[in-house]
Scaffold this motif. Structure first.
Motif, PDB file in Angstrom:
ATOM      1  N   VAL A  96       5.120 -29.994  21.863  1.00  0.00           N
ATOM      2  CA  VAL A  96       4.487 -29.092  22.829  1.00  0.00           C
ATOM      3  C   VAL A  96       4.085 -29.853  24.091  1.00  0.00           C
ATOM      4  CG1 VAL A  96       2.459 -27.640  23.244  1.00  0.00           C
ATOM      5  CG2 VAL A  96       3.724 -27.428  21.102  1.00  0.00           C
ATOM      6  N   PHE A 193       4.800 -18.923  25.731  1.00  0.00           N
ATOM      7  CA  PHE A 193       4.490 -20.317  26.041  1.00  0.00           C
ATOM      8  C   PHE A 193       4.262 -20.389  27.539  1.00  0.00           C
ATOM      9  CE2 PHE A 193       5.666 -24.758  27.069  1.00  0.00           C
ATOM     10  CZ  PHE A 193       4.727 -25.395  26.270  1.00  0.00           C
ATOM     11  N   VAL A 348       4.951 -21.990  19.414  1.00  0.00           N
ATOM     12  CA  VAL A 348       4.369 -22.656  20.580  1.00  0.00           C
ATOM     13  C   VAL A 348       3.270 -21.859  21.260  1.00  0.00           C
ATOM     14  CG1 VAL A 348       6.473 -23.956  21.069  1.00  0.00           C
ATOM     15  CG2 VAL A 348       6.159 -21.715  22.111  1.00  0.00           C
TER      16      VAL A 348
END
Length: 349
Positions: A96, A193, A348
């Motif tokens: 990430v 995300f 995510v």
């Protein structure tokens, strides 16, 4: 007669920016003799402006993220590889962290290394990772190969002109497509995300006109954001009314062009179930949105009932069908073959 001057082609350049990059330089030279490999301690404007610049590996710089971001601000044709280092993070958090850098700087790939766990990985813009291992040289070797392969792809950039989004509930949107996408949203297929979702979907209205998902938006808010109308007059001319289309827009048009019986497409980033019979093709060599990605997808499609599908490995499925289909057939197919609760590359949100 005067002596004929030899006509030599000038090679494109790979620029490696930073110190102590001997291994990276060696791997680049081994990858291709068609590109000149040059190493520099610092980035300069000539590298960013030269039409000969093909690939840039930026391993270090002052104000690293800002410098990395500056390289493609005016030159989208440069293939940019960023480098990210973490210390003691889990594999998920390391991924990430690197993905944030990639998105923030519009890099094409990011090499991530954790100095405590010694895990290295390659992070791609389709929000997934490749070659996660403790063998740093092996990951670097694959990084160079992926950069070379993906830097030689063909893209058609869309031109945004004045226009308004097409309402998600417009009569122009096929009911079958709307029902299937609403189902996917309800099941969590489109995970956010940095405030946006990946994937894409579209409807073909005629040979030149398409409605497609909008780039850098949250598909979970379709009732608010709608779709973008696209008009194309060939592979090199794309007009987008009001906003940019999803990156996969070119792939959509290639798939429709090679499959005239279909006019709807759905793509999301969820893994295939264990016993699925949907064929898989490699995504590693292709960046989303390239002509080659579209051709690779179209060639991999397999017919299942009244629809066709293919799974892009480590990426997600493309499902195509005609708007006259019973939407429940598509929904049943998705339920049987894909796990919408999970995301390729890792969750995510």
């Amino acid at each position: 007669m005067g002596r004929l001057r030899e006509n030599k082609m000038v090679n494109k350049k790979i620029h490696i920016i930073g110190k102590n990059n001997e291994l990276l330089e060696q791997l680049c030279k081994e990858q291709s003799e068609k590109l000149d490999v040059l190493s520099h301690e610092d980035l300069n404007e000539e590298i960013k402006e030269s039409f000969l610049t093909k690939i840039v590996f930026l391993t270090e710089a002052e104000n690293y993220a800002g410098t990395l971001k500056s390289i493609r601000q005016k030159r989208k044709d440069i293939f940019l590889v960023g480098f990210d280092q973490t210390s003691g993070l889990s594999g998920k958090d390391q991924y990430v962290h690197g993905l944030n850098l990639l998105k923030e700087t519009s890099s094409n790939l990011v090499y991530s290394y954790d100095d405590k766990t010694e895990i290295s990985m390659i992070i791609a813009p389709e929000e997934t990772k490749y070659h996660e291992t403790k063998d740093q040289e092996e990951t670097l070797k694959n990084l160079v190969e992926m950069a070379y392969l993906r830097s030689h792809l063909t893209f058609t950039r869309s031109t945004v002109i004045a226009g308004e989004p097409v309402s998600w509930n417009s009569e122009l949107v096929p009911e079958a497509l709307r029902t299937v996408i609403n189902y996917c949203i309800k099941q969590g297929a489109y995970k956010t995300f940095r405030g946006s979702t990946v994937g894409h979907f579209a409807a073909k209205l005629d040979e030149k006109t398409f409605l497609t998902s909008r780039r850098k938006t949250n598909f979970n808010d379709l009732d608010k954001i709608g779709l973008v109308k696209i008009v194309t007059d060939g592979p090199d001319s794309v007009l987008a009314y009001g906003s940019k289309p999803s990156v996969g827009g070119q792939s959509q048009r290639i798939i429709f062009g090679q499959n005239q019986k279909y006019n709807c497409i759905v793509h999301f980033h969820s893994p295939k179930k264990k016993n699925s019979l949907v064929p898989a093709v490699s995504q590693r060599e292709y960046e989303c949105g390239s002509h080659e990605c579209g051709k690779n997808t179209a060639q991999g499609l397999k017919k299942f009932g009244n629809l066709s599908a293919v799974y892009l490995d480590n990426h997600g499925p493309n499902i195509v069908f005609h708007s006259s289909i019973n939407s429940q057939e598509v929904i049943n197919f998705i339920e049987e073959n894909f796990d919408l609760a999970k995301k390729t590359g890792g969750y995510v949100e």
